[in-house]
Each structure stands twice: as structure tokens, then as C-alpha cells.
Design a protein around this motif. Structure first.
Motif, PDB file in Angstrom:
ATOM      1  N   LEU A  17       0.899  -1.184  -0.108  1.00  0.00           N
ATOM      2  CA  LEU A  17       0.081   0.051   0.063  1.00  0.00           C
ATOM      3  C   LEU A  17       0.887   1.250   0.170  1.00  0.00           C
ATOM      4  O   LEU A  17       0.739   2.443  -0.624  1.00  0.00           O
ATOM      5  CB  LEU A  17      -0.983   0.092   1.251  1.00  0.00           C
ATOM      6  CG  LEU A  17      -1.672   1.230   1.451  1.00  0.00           C
ATOM      7  CD1 LEU A  17      -2.801   1.313   0.269  1.00  0.00           C
ATOM      8  CD2 LEU A  17      -2.654   1.076   2.689  1.00  0.00           C
ATOM      9  N   SER A  18       1.791   1.330   0.557  1.00  0.00           N
ATOM     10  CA  SER A  18       2.769   2.438   1.004  1.00  0.00           C
ATOM     11  C   SER A  18       3.336   2.794  -0.336  1.00  0.00           C
ATOM     12  O   SER A  18       3.550   3.887  -0.858  1.00  0.00           O
ATOM     13  CB  SER A  18       3.936   2.177   1.550  1.00  0.00           C
ATOM     14  OG  SER A  18       3.501   2.216   3.201  1.00  0.00           O
ATOM     15  N   GLN A  19       3.776   1.649  -1.195  1.00  0.00           N
ATOM     16  CA  GLN A  19       4.316   2.124  -2.637  1.00  0.00           C
ATOM     17  C   GLN A  19       3.275   2.585  -3.541  1.00  0.00           C
ATOM     18  O   GLN A  19       3.500   3.503  -4.139  1.00  0.00           O
ATOM     19  CB  GLN A  19       4.951   0.564  -3.159  1.00  0.00           C
ATOM     20  CG  GLN A  19       6.138   0.288  -2.423  1.00  0.00           C
ATOM     21  CD  GLN A  19       6.912  -0.658  -3.277  1.00  0.00           C
ATOM     22  OE1 GLN A  19       6.884  -1.005  -4.355  1.00  0.00           O
ATOM     23  NE2 GLN A  19       7.668  -1.739  -2.735  1.00  0.00           N
ATOM     24  N   GLN A  20       2.169   2.073  -3.436  1.00  0.00           N
ATOM     25  CA  GLN A  20       0.896   2.817  -4.086  1.00  0.00           C
ATOM     26  C   GLN A  20       0.720   4.318  -3.902  1.00  0.00           C
ATOM     27  O   GLN A  20       0.612   5.002  -4.630  1.00  0.00           O
ATOM     28  CB  GLN A  20      -0.500   2.012  -3.956  1.00  0.00           C
ATOM     29  CG  GLN A  20      -0.347   0.680  -4.842  1.00  0.00           C
ATOM     30  CD  GLN A  20      -1.625  -0.189  -4.693  1.00  0.00           C
ATOM     31  OE1 GLN A  20      -2.515   0.404  -4.286  1.00  0.00           O
ATOM     32  NE2 GLN A  20      -1.717  -1.275  -5.447  1.00  0.00           N
ATOM     33  N   LEU A  21       0.713   4.456  -2.529  1.00  0.00           N
ATOM     34  CA  LEU A  21       0.680   6.005  -1.994  1.00  0.00           C
ATOM     35  C   LEU A  21       1.418   6.866  -2.660  1.00  0.00           C
ATOM     36  O   LEU A  21       1.605   7.854  -2.958  1.00  0.00           O
ATOM     37  CB  LEU A  21       0.429   5.952  -0.464  1.00  0.00           C
ATOM     38  CG  LEU A  21      -0.776   5.157   0.162  1.00  0.00           C
ATOM     39  CD1 LEU A  21      -0.374   5.186   1.589  1.00  0.00           C
ATOM     40  CD2 LEU A  21      -2.199   5.970  -0.026  1.00  0.00           C
TER      41      LEU A  21
ATOM     42  N   MET B 250      26.232   6.573   4.001  1.00  0.00           N
ATOM     43  CA  MET B 250      25.231   7.268   5.173  1.00  0.00           C
ATOM     44  C   MET B 250      24.403   6.221   5.407  1.00  0.00           C
ATOM     45  O   MET B 250      23.879   5.545   4.545  1.00  0.00           O
ATOM     46  CB  MET B 250      24.705   8.465   4.509  1.00  0.00           C
ATOM     47  CG  MET B 250      23.780   8.773   5.775  1.00  0.00           C
ATOM     48  SD  MET B 250      22.618  10.471   5.206  1.00  0.00           S
ATOM     49  CE  MET B 250      23.832  11.586   5.359  1.00  0.00           C
ATOM     50  N   THR B 251      24.411   5.749   6.548  1.00  0.00           N
ATOM     51  CA  THR B 251      23.312   4.796   7.017  1.00  0.00           C
ATOM     52  C   THR B 251      21.936   5.566   7.725  1.00  0.00           C
ATOM     53  O   THR B 251      21.980   6.295   8.421  1.00  0.00           O
ATOM     54  CB  THR B 251      23.595   4.030   8.002  1.00  0.00           C
ATOM     55  OG1 THR B 251      24.866   3.439   7.875  1.00  0.00           O
ATOM     56  CG2 THR B 251      22.426   2.993   8.908  1.00  0.00           C
ATOM     57  N   VAL B 252      20.757   5.315   6.692  1.00  0.00           N
ATOM     58  CA  VAL B 252      19.603   6.065   6.911  1.00  0.00           C
ATOM     59  C   VAL B 252      18.663   4.822   7.419  1.00  0.00           C
ATOM     60  O   VAL B 252      18.321   4.053   6.790  1.00  0.00           O
ATOM     61  CB  VAL B 252      19.102   6.638   5.584  1.00  0.00           C
ATOM     62  CG1 VAL B 252      17.576   7.222   5.865  1.00  0.00           C
ATOM     63  CG2 VAL B 252      19.825   7.433   4.802  1.00  0.00           C
ATOM     64  N   ASN B 253      17.955   5.247   8.736  1.00  0.00           N
ATOM     65  CA  ASN B 253      17.200   4.246   9.018  1.00  0.00           C
ATOM     66  C   ASN B 253      15.641   4.492   8.971  1.00  0.00           C
ATOM     67  O   ASN B 253      14.779   3.664   8.856  1.00  0.00           O
ATOM     68  CB  ASN B 253      17.299   4.484  10.857  1.00  0.00           C
ATOM     69  CG  ASN B 253      18.575   3.684  11.191  1.00  0.00           C
ATOM     70  OD1 ASN B 253      19.280   2.951  10.619  1.00  0.00           O
ATOM     71  ND2 ASN B 253      19.045   4.606  12.214  1.00  0.00           N
ATOM     72  N   SER B 254      15.557   5.944   8.405  1.00  0.00           N
ATOM     73  CA  SER B 254      13.963   6.132   8.117  1.00  0.00           C
ATOM     74  C   SER B 254      14.104   7.598   7.286  1.00  0.00           C
ATOM     75  O   SER B 254      15.208   8.319   7.507  1.00  0.00           O
ATOM     76  CB  SER B 254      13.115   6.637   9.672  1.00  0.00           C
ATOM     77  OG  SER B 254      11.972   6.782   9.150  1.00  0.00           O
ATOM     78  N   ALA B 255      13.241   7.553   6.554  1.00  0.00           N
ATOM     79  CA  ALA B 255      13.086   8.936   5.589  1.00  0.00           C
ATOM     80  C   ALA B 255      11.495   9.163   5.319  1.00  0.00           C
ATOM     81  O   ALA B 255      10.936   9.548   6.251  1.00  0.00           O
ATOM     82  CB  ALA B 255      13.968   8.804   4.091  1.00  0.00           C
ATOM     83  N   TYR B 256      11.025   9.045   4.327  1.00  0.00           N
ATOM     84  CA  TYR B 256       9.637   9.354   4.129  1.00  0.00           C
ATOM     85  C   TYR B 256       9.000   8.313   4.728  1.00  0.00           C
ATOM     86  O   TYR B 256       9.067   7.204   4.638  1.00  0.00           O
ATOM     87  CB  TYR B 256       9.305   9.468   2.801  1.00  0.00           C
ATOM     88  CG  TYR B 256       7.920   9.907   2.415  1.00  0.00           C
ATOM     89  CD1 TYR B 256       7.362  11.168   2.800  1.00  0.00           C
ATOM     90  CD2 TYR B 256       6.803   8.879   2.059  1.00  0.00           C
ATOM     91  CE1 TYR B 256       6.072  11.651   2.712  1.00  0.00           C
ATOM     92  CE2 TYR B 256       5.542   9.172   1.769  1.00  0.00           C
ATOM     93  CZ  TYR B 256       5.093  10.589   2.055  1.00  0.00           C
ATOM     94  OH  TYR B 256       3.762  11.065   2.085  1.00  0.00           O
ATOM     95  N   ARG B 257       7.855   8.803   5.268  1.00  0.00           N
ATOM     96  CA  ARG B 257       6.817   7.720   5.946  1.00  0.00           C
ATOM     97  C   ARG B 257       5.677   8.019   5.534  1.00  0.00           C
ATOM     98  O   ARG B 257       4.882   8.971   5.592  1.00  0.00           O
ATOM     99  CB  ARG B 257       6.927   7.855   7.577  1.00  0.00           C
ATOM    100  CG  ARG B 257       6.147   6.704   8.457  1.00  0.00           C
ATOM    101  CD  ARG B 257       6.201   7.091   9.762  1.00  0.00           C
ATOM    102  NE  ARG B 257       7.655   7.089  10.258  1.00  0.00           N
ATOM    103  CZ  ARG B 257       7.925   7.673  11.233  1.00  0.00           C
ATOM    104  NH1 ARG B 257       7.050   8.765  11.735  1.00  0.00           N
ATOM    105  NH2 ARG B 257       9.197   7.585  11.798  1.00  0.00           N
ATOM    106  N   THR B 258       4.753   6.907   5.107  1.00  0.00           N
ATOM    107  CA  THR B 258       3.463   7.311   4.305  1.00  0.00           C
ATOM    108  C   THR B 258       2.621   7.201   5.377  1.00  0.00           C
ATOM    109  O   THR B 258       2.580   6.873   6.658  1.00  0.00           O
ATOM    110  CB  THR B 258       3.161   5.957   3.487  1.00  0.00           C
ATOM    111  OG1 THR B 258       2.923   4.718   4.282  1.00  0.00           O
ATOM    112  CG2 THR B 258       4.209   5.699   2.138  1.00  0.00           C
TER     113      THR B 258
ATOM    114  N   TYR C 291      11.878   3.891   3.565  1.00  0.00           N
ATOM    115  CA  TYR C 291      11.709   4.415   2.145  1.00  0.00           C
ATOM    116  C   TYR C 291      12.368   5.676   1.801  1.00  0.00           C
ATOM    117  O   TYR C 291      12.284   6.630   2.174  1.00  0.00           O
ATOM    118  CB  TYR C 291      10.086   4.882   1.856  1.00  0.00           C
ATOM    119  CG  TYR C 291       9.245   3.722   1.989  1.00  0.00           C
ATOM    120  CD1 TYR C 291       9.134   2.955   1.089  1.00  0.00           C
ATOM    121  CD2 TYR C 291       8.493   3.344   3.270  1.00  0.00           C
ATOM    122  CE1 TYR C 291       8.260   1.691   1.031  1.00  0.00           C
ATOM    123  CE2 TYR C 291       7.631   2.393   3.293  1.00  0.00           C
ATOM    124  CZ  TYR C 291       7.517   1.483   2.433  1.00  0.00           C
ATOM    125  OH  TYR C 291       6.609   0.583   2.301  1.00  0.00           O
ATOM    126  N   PRO C 292      13.354   5.478   0.929  1.00  0.00           N
ATOM    127  CA  PRO C 292      14.487   6.515   0.361  1.00  0.00           C
ATOM    128  C   PRO C 292      13.836   7.479  -0.608  1.00  0.00           C
ATOM    129  O   PRO C 292      14.171   7.705  -1.577  1.00  0.00           O
ATOM    130  CB  PRO C 292      15.523   5.641  -0.110  1.00  0.00           C
ATOM    131  CG  PRO C 292      14.671   4.767  -1.077  1.00  0.00           C
ATOM    132  CD  PRO C 292      13.733   4.215   0.162  1.00  0.00           C
TER     133      PRO C 292
END
Length: 307
Positions: free
Chosen positions: A61-65, A114-122, A92-93
Motif C-alpha cells: 500500500l505504501s508504494q501505491q501511495l 550514510m546509514t539511513v534508518n528512516s526517511a519518508y513515512r507514508t 523508504y528512500p
């Protein structure tokens, strides 16, 4: 119309987002990623009943959003998985284009990954976190539409002290010791995408429920929350890429959906709906056999040969 409902914001205006307990959420997502594997694989129900503590359960669902948002506002969010980054399991980068440019320059200047634990959140992920809350070890979580991680201007990273001077020179601001991993992009060109995120779920819902439509007003009200709760974690049958195809490729997280199933069926590979290494290999082999550039990316030329 208030600032909350605008998609164009002056750079001098501060966006009134709320903060989440990012460190707790990052650690909880990482812990749950290994603990909830079987649970996520088995669950195909609605968001309101999603179990576990990993928001990756709503990946479809997140990918669709995200794709639907980019149909509403072209390039509202762009992927930075092509940069020198290591990604957390539920990350989600995606950020807004100027934020990616600043991120790229910071990484280029420091010269390490760079280690990214979180970015965009649907909003689907945010609703799960908001509902799970303390049961998953998360303290006060912002409601959907209010979190700074729904701006497309936020990242949580490791080694924040090491990255701080590099990011700050490129328009990123450290949130402070209350939330050590978190940085927000405050440079030029940013937009407020919250109403776009709300419109995305509203449009997706209406495409799939023509007899029980909700207002496409870009607001997070009871009808929108109800629709989101009743949305399938695997994504809707009528997907946004049915309207405008996306470029399929091997990415992080891996692309999944009905368009991937269609591709796999045409290539006669296992149709699990996930664009993984085996699918990428089959694409390259097909492209090479057809005299196309064997880059493993499925766009109009490759689809044309597959038809």
C-alpha cells in the motif's frame, strides 16, 4: 485555505510538524524486522488489523501511495537509493528534490556511506505507529498528517555527530539532543506535501470504491481515516501505475505490485509480485535478446517488446 492544505509554501515559512520518538521507532522497526517476518508474509488483510510492530507490513500500500502522490504532484518525492546510502529495513528512500540535492552534496563531500534508518513515512505507516504506540515501545506518536517524517524533508541517520557539519552546510538542520538521529531539510525549494498525501489515499480509495467515494479534499478527517483503516496492506486492485506506469527496476526496498506480477508473467519467472534479483536478471537477459540496452530497467521500450 490554511497552510496545512497548501502544496506550495514559501521558503520563509516554517512547517508546523510534530516530532516522533525517532530513536525508539528506528530501534523498534529494526528489532521487528527480524521478529515479524513470518507474520508479515502471512498477513494479507486490512491495515486496521495489521499485527506486529514493523510498518513494512504495509509495504504494498505504501508504494501505491508514493506513486499516487507523484501523479498528483510530479516529482513530489524522488528516490535517493542511487546515492551512497545504507537503508534500514522499513526505510523508504524518498525526499523532496531539493532535499535530495542537499543530501547528495553532503554525502559527496564526506565521501563515505550514510546509514539511513528512516526517511519518508507514508500515512499508512504513520497510522500503524499511531495505533500501535506504547504496545510496540513507542511513546507519543504524531497522528497521520502531523509527523515531520511525512514532509519528504526528514531523515533519521546513524552517526549524527559525524554527519552534522556536512548536512548543515547543505540546508539540513539537526533537530537536537531530544531526537539525535533526526535531521530536517530547511533549505530553499521545499513544499508542504501533507494535503497531497491525503489526496493520494482519497483518490486511491475512490478508484477502487466508486459507489462509496469520499471527498478528495486533502484533509485528514474521519472518512479518510476510515478509508485508510479499511485499505488492504498489499495495495488496491486498481493501482496508480495502471494510470501511469512506473519505471520498474531493482530498488531498495524492492518494488512490488500488480505491474511486477504482469512483468514476471510475461518473462515466465516466478510471479511473486516482487522485483528482486531474479526478475532483474530475467529482464536483462530479455533485453539483450531483443537488442535493447540490458540495464535491467523496464520502461516503454522494454514493455513494447514484451507486448
Amino acid at each position: 485555505m490554511t497552510d496545512f492544505h497548501k502544496d506550495n509554501i514559501l521558503d520563509t515559512i516554517e512547517l508546523d510538524f510534530e516530532t516522533d520518538p525517532c530513536l525508539d521507532i528506528n530501534e523498534g522497526e529494526a528489532r521487528s524486522a527480524s521478529e515479524d517476518v513470518a507474520t508479515r508474509a502471512a498477513f494479507t488483510g486490512l491495515l486496521g488489523s495489521a499485527p506486529g510492530c514493523s510498518t513494512f507490513i504495509v509495504d504494498g500500500l505504501s508504494q501505491q501511495l508514493i506513486h499516487q502522490m507523484n501523479l498528483i504532484v510530479p516529482d513530489a518525492l524522488v528516490s535517493f537509493d542511487d546515492l551512497k546510502v545504507n537503508l534500514g529495513d522499513a526505510a523508504y528512500p524518498f525526499v523532496q528534490p531539493p532535499a535530495k540535492e542537499g543530501l547528495h552534496k553532503a554525502i559527496q563531500e564526506r565521501g563515505i556511506s550514510m546509514t539511513v534508518n528512516s526517511a519518508y513515512r507514508t500515512i499508512a505507516q504513520q497510522l500503524l505507529l499511531f495505533r500501535w504506540g506504547r504496545g510496540c515501545g513507542y511513546s507519543i506518536v504524531a497522528a497521520p498528517g502531523r509527523s515531520n517524517h511525512q514532509s519528504g524533508l526528514a531523515i533519521d541517520i546513524q552517526d549524527h555527530n559525524g554527519w552534522k557539519p556536512f548536512l548543515e552546510r547543505q540546508g539540513w538542520r539537526w533537530l537536537g539532543p531530544s531526537d539525535p538521529p533526526h535531521f530536517d531539510y530547511v533549505g530553499a525549494g521545499k513544499k508542504d506535501l501533507r494535503s497531497t498525501a491525503m489526496s493520494a489515499i482519497q483518490k486511491l480509495w475512490n478508484k477502487n470504491h466508486p459507489t462509496s467515494k469520499i471527498d478528495e479534499d486533502g484533509d485528514y478527517g474521519p472518512d479518510t481515516e476510515s478509508a485508510l483503516t479499511k485499505s488492504p496492506v498489499m495495495g488496491f486492485a486498481i493501482a496508480p501505475w495502471d494510470e501511469q506506469p512506473r519505471l520498474l527496476r531493482l530498488s531498495r526496498p524492492m518494488m512490488r505490485g500488480s505491474d511486477v506480477v504482469k512483468l514476471q508473467q510475461k518473462l515466465n519467472v516466478g510471479a511473486d509480485g516482487v522485483f528482486g534479483p531474479n526478475t532483474a536478471k530475467a529482464v536483462r537477459e530479455f533485453q539483450q535478446a531483443q537488442g535493447l540496452s540490458a540495464d535491467g530497467m523496464v520502461g516503454p521500450n522494454t514493455w513494447g517488446k514484451l507486448a
